[in-house]
Motif scaffolding. Structure first.
Motif, short mmCIF file in Angstrom:
data_model
loop_
_atom_site.label_atom_id
_atom_site.label_comp_id
_atom_site.label_asym_id
_atom_site.label_seq_id
_atom_site.Cartn_x
_atom_site.Cartn_y
_atom_site.Cartn_z
N SER A 20 0.84 -1.20 0.00
CA SER A 20 0.00 0.00 0.00
C SER A 20 0.87 1.25 0.00
O SER A 20 1.83 1.34 0.78
N PRO A 21 0.55 2.25 -0.83
CA PRO A 21 1.35 3.49 -0.83
C PRO A 21 1.21 4.29 0.47
O PRO A 21 2.02 5.16 0.73
N SER A 22 0.22 3.98 1.28
CA SER A 22 0.10 4.65 2.58
C SER A 22 1.11 4.11 3.58
O SER A 22 1.40 4.76 4.58
N GLU A 23 1.65 2.95 3.32
CA GLU A 23 2.63 2.33 4.22
C GLU A 23 4.03 2.27 3.60
O GLU A 23 5.03 2.32 4.31
N LEU A 65 10.47 5.79 -4.29
CA LEU A 65 11.04 6.83 -5.15
C LEU A 65 11.84 6.15 -6.25
O LEU A 65 12.79 5.40 -5.97
N PHE A 66 11.45 6.38 -7.49
CA PHE A 66 12.25 5.91 -8.61
C PHE A 66 13.44 6.85 -8.77
O PHE A 66 13.30 8.07 -8.71
N VAL A 67 14.62 6.27 -8.99
CA VAL A 67 15.84 7.06 -9.17
C VAL A 67 16.36 6.79 -10.59
O VAL A 67 16.80 5.69 -10.91
N LEU A 68 16.30 7.83 -11.43
CA LEU A 68 16.68 7.67 -12.83
C LEU A 68 17.78 8.65 -13.21
O LEU A 68 17.94 9.71 -12.60
N GLY A 69 18.51 8.28 -14.23
CA GLY A 69 19.60 9.09 -14.75
C GLY A 69 20.44 8.22 -15.66
O GLY A 69 20.40 6.97 -15.56
N GLY A 70 21.19 8.83 -16.54
CA GLY A 70 22.02 8.05 -17.45
C GLY A 70 23.09 7.27 -16.71
O GLY A 70 23.39 7.52 -15.54
N PRO A 71 23.68 6.27 -17.39
CA PRO A 71 24.78 5.51 -16.79
C PRO A 71 25.93 6.44 -16.39
O PRO A 71 26.40 7.23 -17.20
N GLY A 72 26.34 6.38 -15.14
CA GLY A 72 27.43 7.23 -14.67
C GLY A 72 26.97 8.58 -14.14
O GLY A 72 27.80 9.46 -13.87
N ALA A 73 25.67 8.77 -13.95
CA ALA A 73 25.16 10.05 -13.45
C ALA A 73 25.35 10.20 -11.95
O ALA A 73 25.17 11.29 -11.41
N LYS A 95 1.34 -1.40 -10.92
CA LYS A 95 0.15 -2.24 -10.90
C LYS A 95 0.27 -3.38 -9.90
O LYS A 95 -0.68 -3.66 -9.14
N VAL A 96 1.42 -4.04 -9.87
CA VAL A 96 1.54 -5.26 -9.06
C VAL A 96 2.36 -5.08 -7.80
O VAL A 96 2.30 -5.93 -6.91
N VAL A 97 3.16 -4.00 -7.70
CA VAL A 97 4.02 -3.83 -6.51
C VAL A 97 3.55 -2.65 -5.67
O VAL A 97 3.00 -2.83 -4.58
N CYS A 98 3.76 -1.42 -6.16
CA CYS A 98 3.36 -0.24 -5.40
C CYS A 98 3.49 1.01 -6.27
O CYS A 98 4.47 1.14 -7.01
N PRO A 99 2.54 1.94 -6.21
CA PRO A 99 2.67 3.19 -6.95
C PRO A 99 3.85 4.02 -6.43
O PRO A 99 4.15 4.01 -5.24
N ALA A 100 4.50 4.72 -7.33
CA ALA A 100 5.66 5.54 -6.97
C ALA A 100 5.21 6.90 -6.46
O ALA A 100 4.26 7.49 -6.97
N LYS A 101 5.94 7.40 -5.44
CA LYS A 101 5.65 8.73 -4.89
C LYS A 101 6.27 9.82 -5.74
O LYS A 101 5.63 10.81 -6.09
N TYR A 113 6.36 11.11 -16.03
CA TYR A 113 6.16 11.47 -14.63
C TYR A 113 6.31 12.98 -14.41
O TYR A 113 5.74 13.53 -13.47
N ASP A 114 7.07 13.65 -15.28
CA ASP A 114 7.19 15.09 -15.17
C ASP A 114 5.84 15.76 -15.44
O ASP A 114 5.46 16.73 -14.77
N LYS A 115 5.10 15.23 -16.40
CA LYS A 115 3.76 15.76 -16.67
C LYS A 115 2.82 15.50 -15.49
O LYS A 115 1.84 16.24 -15.30
N GLU A 116 3.11 14.45 -14.72
CA GLU A 116 2.30 14.14 -13.54
C GLU A 116 2.72 14.98 -12.33
O GLU A 116 2.11 14.88 -11.26
N GLY A 117 3.76 15.79 -12.48
CA GLY A 117 4.25 16.60 -11.38
C GLY A 117 5.00 15.82 -10.32
O GLY A 117 5.07 16.23 -9.16
#
Length: 322
Positions: free
Chosen positions: A123-126, A130-138, A231-237, A288-292
């Motif tokens: 549950s996202p309440s518990e 946070l997804f952490v993205l960036g190019g290789p070596g960022a 869908k199957v694990v948890c929505p990202a904050k 996700y940027d469009k989602e704020g």
């Protein structure tokens, strides 16, 4: 009666005896001399009566219908059923083999997983993700380590999990993962999502609390991965996106490759990874940027400067008590 006419009559009645059908009788009578067509010999009535009793009256179309694959045996009304028996037996045998094969097949892992657990698993309440993205070596790994120390996050690197699974003895995905990493390709999402979910469940079980924070490093790399995970694990904050020029990232990776021992820390694999990130992962950031939900950080400066920027932006987005 002339001798010739008698001979013709005998020949006609012999043919009649062979065909033994009403239609054949009519045709045979037409062959008789006119003088004998309606005045057969005394033996004819008895034969005709016997013939009408021996064979039922059938239509002309039925006389010529044949269901046998063989040639004519002289009896036009005889039906051979053995080809149908063989076809029926073969079809039944094939159907039985197909049913038995389906019974022995292992269950579909996707169907089993979806029916055996709730969706999503956390549950996202518990659980905060946070997804952490960036190019290789960022510098994603370095900044995640800092956040773990200061904010009690659990750091899960999708790449590290895949490499561990690749090296695990008896892994059915080992060779697949190795080929994908070497070629800069993306591992099938079912494998990565399953590894992440298992790692999250283990971390929560060890902590003894249902509440937890996770930094998912290097994931998702494609939109279908993002949708599947949520869908199957948890929505990202949120999404932490470390932006860095390719020239800077390439220099960092080549330097790291001198001691890392990683198969993908070479110039050829690095460029493939850059192309993959731009083509597949940047659309995730843009979505996700469009989602704020994106926190964009300039990863060009040194690690300390980058981390101060990360903390400032996280507090601004989530509050001081996040």
């Amino acid at each position: 009666m002339s001798i010739a006419a008698a001979a013709v009559g005998r020949q006609a009645w012999r043919k009649l005896a062979r065909n033994n059908s009403t239609a054949a009788i009519r045709r045979t009578i037409s062959l008789l001399p006119k003088s004998q067509q309606f005045r057969p010999t005394s033996s004819v009535p008895a034969f005709t009566a016997n013939a009408s009793k021996a064979a039922p009256r059938v239509s002309q179309s039925q006389q010529y219908r044949s269901y046998s694959s063989g040639g004519s045996s002289g009896d036009g009304t005889k039906v051979k059923f053995w080809p149908f028996v063989l076809v029926l037996a073969a079809g039944t045998g094939g159907w039985v083999l197909l049913i038995n094969r389906q019974k022995n097949m292992p269950p579909n892992p996707k169907q089993t997983a979806s029916s055996a657990k709730p969706t999503p698993a956390f549950s996202p309440s518990e659980v905060t993700v946070l997804f952490v993205l960036g190019g290789p070596g960022a510098g994603k790994g370095t900044q995640c380590a800092n956040l773990v120390n200061d904010f009690s996050f659990h750091h899960l690197s999708a790449g590290d999990l895949l490499r561990a699974e690749q090296d695990r003895p008896g892994s059915q995905y080992g060779q697949l993962i190795q080929d994908c990493i070497k070629n800069g390709a993306i591992v099938p999402m079912e494998v990565t999502v399953a590894l992440l979910e298992n790692a999250m469940a283990d971390a929560i079980a060890k902590s003894g609390s249902k509440k937890a924070r996770f930094l998912i490093d290097g994931f998702p790399r494609k939109m279908d991965q993002a949708f599947q995970f949520e869908k199957v694990v948890c929505p990202a904050k949120l999404v932490l996106f470390f932006d860095c020029p390719e020239q800077v990232m390439e220099g960092r990776l080549l330097e790291r490759g001198k001691t890392s021992g990683r198969a993908d820390d070479n110039a050829e694999s690095i460029r493939k990874r850059f192309r993959t990130f731009v083509e597949t992962s940047m659309p995730v950031v843009e979505y996700y940027d469009k989602e704020g939900k994106v926190i964009k950080v300039d990863a060009t400066p040194g690690p300390k400067e980058v981390y101060e920027d990360v903390k400032r932006k996280l507090v601004g987005k989530l509050g001081e008590n996040f």
